[in-house]
Design a protein around this motif. Structure first.
Motif, PDB file in Angstrom:
ATOM      1  N   SER A  49       0.750  -1.137   0.028  1.00 30.56           N
ATOM      2  CA  SER A  49      -0.168  -0.059  -0.003  1.00 30.56           C
ATOM      3  C   SER A  49       0.788   1.103  -0.006  1.00 30.56           C
ATOM      4  CB  SER A  49      -0.962   0.058   1.266  1.00 30.56           C
ATOM      5  OG  SER A  49      -1.685  -1.232   1.221  1.00 30.56           O
ATOM      6  N   CYS A  53       0.642   4.071  -3.188  1.00 29.33           N
ATOM      7  CA  CYS A  53       0.283   5.439  -2.662  1.00 29.33           C
ATOM      8  C   CYS A  53       1.491   6.317  -2.869  1.00 29.33           C
ATOM      9  CB  CYS A  53      -0.170   5.480  -0.935  1.00 29.33           C
ATOM     10  SG  CYS A  53      -1.778   4.771  -0.840  1.00 29.33           S
ATOM     11  N   LEU A  58      -0.276   9.878  -3.532  1.00 28.91           N
ATOM     12  CA  LEU A  58      -1.506   9.938  -2.184  1.00 28.91           C
ATOM     13  C   LEU A  58      -0.540   9.590  -0.942  1.00 28.91           C
ATOM     14  CD1 LEU A  58      -3.566   7.009  -3.933  1.00 28.91           C
ATOM     15  CD2 LEU A  58      -4.011   9.417  -3.695  1.00 28.91           C
ATOM     16  N   ASP A  59      -1.325   9.626   0.120  1.00 29.14           N
ATOM     17  CA  ASP A  59      -0.768   9.752   1.545  1.00 29.14           C
ATOM     18  C   ASP A  59      -0.044   8.283   1.810  1.00 29.14           C
ATOM     19  OD1 ASP A  59      -0.124   9.983   4.182  1.00 29.14           O
ATOM     20  OD2 ASP A  59      -2.206  10.998   4.605  1.00 29.14           O
ATOM     21  N   ALA A  63      -1.419   5.172   4.312  1.00 31.87           N
ATOM     22  CA  ALA A  63      -1.470   3.894   3.677  1.00 31.87           C
ATOM     23  C   ALA A  63      -0.733   2.693   4.517  1.00 31.87           C
ATOM     24  CB  ALA A  63      -1.221   3.806   2.402  1.00 31.87           C
ATOM     25  N   LYS A 109      -7.755   9.609   8.288  1.00 27.42           N
ATOM     26  CA  LYS A 109      -7.837   8.628   7.223  1.00 27.42           C
ATOM     27  C   LYS A 109      -7.076   7.348   7.661  1.00 27.42           C
ATOM     28  CE  LYS A 109      -6.011  10.844   3.628  1.00 27.42           C
ATOM     29  NZ  LYS A 109      -5.242  11.612   2.689  1.00 27.42           N
ATOM     30  N   GLU A 131      -6.751   6.200  -0.347  1.00 26.80           N
ATOM     31  CA  GLU A 131      -5.852   5.288   0.537  1.00 26.80           C
ATOM     32  C   GLU A 131      -6.638   4.082   0.891  1.00 26.80           C
ATOM     33  OE1 GLU A 131      -4.238   9.486   0.270  1.00 26.80           O
ATOM     34  OE2 GLU A 131      -5.970   8.618   0.654  1.00 26.80           O
TER      35      GLU A 131
END
Length: 172
Positions: A49, A53, A58-59, A63, A109, A131
């Protein structure tokens, strides 16, 4: 146990989680296939992940952390007597989230990642962020890889004397 190519970037994001006794206790819990613990599965999900990400902007931190904690339910899911009042497939994400919140400061998140990783099984808990979709998909991919015994091909050689995360090493 495994060599991850970007462990020097990845490990600092999850080091505090990995040092926790509850996270380490997942090593004693079975997962999808013989020889793969809940801990090892969670590390694979977390790292995959993180990489996805990171690649897509992405974050990656959320993740990685949510991925490592997504199965922090802390019981043997194969033994119904350890969780008699729980439908594991539907409820373990919320149990994992409860344990994670009790032990760590969890971001919104990260909480979404943990709570929704089994979607679409609980249709009432859809993903709240991209995520979460990534971790949920990585979870399913890793489960299939474990069942097909592909994990050694994905992670490189095992080193039984060293933990997965505690002594990061880099493969170039």
């Amino acid at each position: 146990m495994w060599h991850f190519k970007y462990s020097e970037d990845y490990y600092p994001l999850v080091a505090d989680l990995d040092a926790d006794d509850a996270v380490q206790s997942m090593r004693a819990l079975p997962q999808h296939a013989p020889g793969v613990s809940c801990y090892h599965h969670s590390v694979l999900v977390s790292y995959l992940s993180y990489r996805i990400c990171r690649r897509f902007g992405l974050d990656a931190r959320a993740a990685a952390r949510g991925g490592l904690l997504h199965d922090l339910y802390l019981y043997n899911w194969l033994d119904k007597s350890t969780h008699p009042h729980c439908n594991h497939a539907f409820e373990h994400p919320l149990i994992a989230l409860k344990h994670a919140k009790a032990r760590f400061p969890i971001t919104e998140k990260e909480a979404d990642i943990i709570a929704t990783h089994m979607f679409p099984l609980p249709l009432t808990r859809p993903y709240g962020c991209l995520e979460s979709f990534v971790v949920s998909t990585a979870d399913k991919l890793c489960a299939v890889a474990e069942l097909l015994r592909l994990v050694p091909h994905l992670t490189g050689p095992e080193e039984t004397a060293t933990p997965c995360l505690s002594t990061p090493s880099v493969v170039k």
